[in-house]
Design an enzyme around this catalytic site. Sequence first.
Site, short mmCIF file in Angstrom:
data_model
loop_
_atom_site.label_atom_id
_atom_site.label_comp_id
_atom_site.label_asym_id
_atom_site.label_seq_id
_atom_site.Cartn_x
_atom_site.Cartn_y
_atom_site.Cartn_z
CE LYS A 1 -16.28 -32.82 -37.42
NZ LYS A 1 -15.77 -33.67 -36.32
CG ASP B 1 -19.02 -30.93 -36.18
OD1 ASP B 1 -18.37 -30.22 -35.39
OD2 ASP B 1 -19.17 -32.15 -36.03
#
Length: 293
Positions: A11, A138
């Site tokens: 990410k 996350d």
Amino acid sequence: MTLLTDTARAKVNLTLRVLGRRMDGYHDLESLVAFADCADMLTLEPGPQLGLTTTGPGAQDCGDMSDNLVVRAARALADRVPGLTLGQFTLDKRLPVAAGIGGGSADAAAALRLLAGANGLENDDPRVVDVARETGADIPVCLASHACTMTGVGENLSMLTLPELPCVMVNPRVGVATKDVFTALGLGKGEFLSGVGDVMLSPGWPADASFDPWVEAIDAGTNDLEPPALKVEPVIGDVLSALRATDGVRLARMSGSGATCFAIYGSGAEARAAAQTIAKENPNWWVHAGVLS
């Protein structure tokens, strides 16, 4: 049973604004997130017992297996789904850890997708989503693994279509603890960096997937965690300087809470050439040339 495999993509926070700190201690964020073409690989051999082994260049950095996010997410899902088939996970760890690119969160998200598939669940099953939210901030965005805006503490996602962005990602192989960066940011409970008016006036993202408008919009953004991260680990400044000195670079910024930084280029050839230069000059750094999307 059949061996199942999933990809845990890195990410990258293309932008990251810290709006403030809530009274419960969590920080409200606003981030444009993309995913890279570098990843860990996770396999699952379904069975009655839960286990995890690690391989790959980063295996020694994974720490205690009982506290790994893959195991924690699997146990949490088993608590919510009676009779959940578990099994033996094997993690091929290739992404650097504590690096600001969600490696552990991406691994946990891949574990949830594998378990969902092995048990006839959808990835958006409320129980799967709840586990993702409760296990790590996350993990919800990594569960989707799709370009999006992320707000709140990471639970609110709005999907976007990004152009392919040639990039170089660099980590100096120095772990940075997220809590240390937020401590250096220094917000007290109930304290805000941005007013409501600032949020309402924040520019929208391009309506189409054209390259130049997106790069310009990203370049106009910021990562509010970059200044405190530089205080925690000054080598981040060296990484940014190395990226900004390369030919063809359009912008360079830190991802997440660091220490990984990224740069966007006009072409894949420029990105590959930049990566070769940086890797040659800094042989101990982790360097990846690829695409964000």
